[in-house]
Design a protein around this motif. Structure first.
Motif, PDB file in Angstrom:
ATOM      1  N   PRO A 139       0.859  -1.304   0.038  1.00  0.00           N
ATOM      2  CA  PRO A 139       0.036  -0.147  -0.184  1.00  0.00           C
ATOM      3  C   PRO A 139       0.833   1.103   0.070  1.00  0.00           C
ATOM      4  O   PRO A 139       1.911   1.292   0.165  1.00  0.00           O
ATOM      5  CB  PRO A 139      -0.739   0.091   1.322  1.00  0.00           C
ATOM      6  N   MET A 140       0.054   2.468  -0.278  1.00  0.00           N
ATOM      7  CA  MET A 140       0.854   3.635  -0.212  1.00  0.00           C
ATOM      8  C   MET A 140       0.020   4.591   0.308  1.00  0.00           C
ATOM      9  O   MET A 140      -1.297   4.518   0.178  1.00  0.00           O
ATOM     10  CB  MET A 140       1.550   4.080  -1.767  1.00  0.00           C
ATOM     11  N   ARG A 141       0.390   5.804   0.419  1.00  0.00           N
ATOM     12  CA  ARG A 141      -0.499   6.907   0.730  1.00  0.00           C
ATOM     13  C   ARG A 141      -1.114   7.597  -0.458  1.00  0.00           C
ATOM     14  O   ARG A 141      -0.532   7.545  -1.594  1.00  0.00           O
ATOM     15  CB  ARG A 141       0.397   8.162   1.371  1.00  0.00           C
ATOM     16  N   GLN A 142      -2.021   8.431  -0.242  1.00  0.00           N
ATOM     17  CA  GLN A 142      -2.834   8.832  -1.518  1.00  0.00           C
ATOM     18  C   GLN A 142      -2.057   9.945  -2.382  1.00  0.00           C
ATOM     19  O   GLN A 142      -1.850   9.708  -3.505  1.00  0.00           O
ATOM     20  CB  GLN A 142      -4.113   9.364  -1.111  1.00  0.00           C
ATOM     21  N   TRP A 143      -1.165  10.571  -1.826  1.00  0.00           N
ATOM     22  CA  TRP A 143      -0.492  11.726  -2.574  1.00  0.00           C
ATOM     23  C   TRP A 143       0.614  10.935  -3.257  1.00  0.00           C
ATOM     24  O   TRP A 143       0.960  11.102  -4.439  1.00  0.00           O
ATOM     25  CB  TRP A 143       0.042  12.678  -1.720  1.00  0.00           C
ATOM     26  N   GLU A 144       1.051   9.776  -2.714  1.00  0.00           N
ATOM     27  CA  GLU A 144       2.217   8.912  -3.274  1.00  0.00           C
ATOM     28  C   GLU A 144       1.376   8.387  -4.661  1.00  0.00           C
ATOM     29  O   GLU A 144       2.158   8.049  -5.702  1.00  0.00           O
ATOM     30  CB  GLU A 144       2.686   7.899  -2.289  1.00  0.00           C
ATOM     31  N   SER A 145       0.006   7.899  -4.513  1.00  0.00           N
ATOM     32  CA  SER A 145      -0.369   7.043  -5.568  1.00  0.00           C
ATOM     33  C   SER A 145      -0.554   7.870  -6.740  1.00  0.00           C
ATOM     34  O   SER A 145      -0.589   7.373  -7.972  1.00  0.00           O
ATOM     35  CB  SER A 145      -1.495   6.282  -5.144  1.00  0.00           C
ATOM     36  N   LEU A 146      -1.195   9.181  -6.450  1.00  0.00           N
ATOM     37  CA  LEU A 146      -1.364  10.140  -7.525  1.00  0.00           C
ATOM     38  C   LEU A 146      -0.109  10.366  -8.192  1.00  0.00           C
ATOM     39  O   LEU A 146      -0.170  10.403  -9.644  1.00  0.00           O
ATOM     40  CB  LEU A 146      -1.844  11.390  -7.035  1.00  0.00           C
TER      41      LEU A 146
END
Length: 89
Positions: free
Chosen positions: A60-67
């Motif tokens: 998993p990753m944080r939302q800002w990372e995934s963007l």
């Protein structure tokens, strides 16, 4: 992150990739695409299956990372020679 294999036999390049990001389970999100809910037209019409082996190591990753990673991953697929790449907003 999730990646979907696309296939449209009427295209010159019939195989493609859709890159997306979600906070949900990728299988659940793929089912939403196929049902037409908050869907990419490409996945609804041409999505065959998820390709978890390409991105499972990233989750998993944080939302800002995934963007940021969604766009970078789409660009990397294009740079690798895949001409039909969707998503990666």
């Amino acid at each position: 992150m999730y990646v979907v294999l696309l296939h449209n036999p009427s295209r010159r390049e019939p195989w493609g990739i859709y890159v997306g990001q979600t906070s949900r389970d990728p299988d659940w999100r793929f089912d939403q695409h196929k049902a037409g809910y908050k869907a990419s037209r490409a996945v609804t019409r041409f999505g065959l299956r998820l390709l978890p082996e390409l991105v499972d190591h990233l989750n998993p990753m944080r939302q800002w990372e995934s963007l940021d990673l969604e766009a970078a991953l789409a660009d990397a697929f294009r740079a690798a020679g895949i001409s039909w790449v969707e998503g990666g907003h």
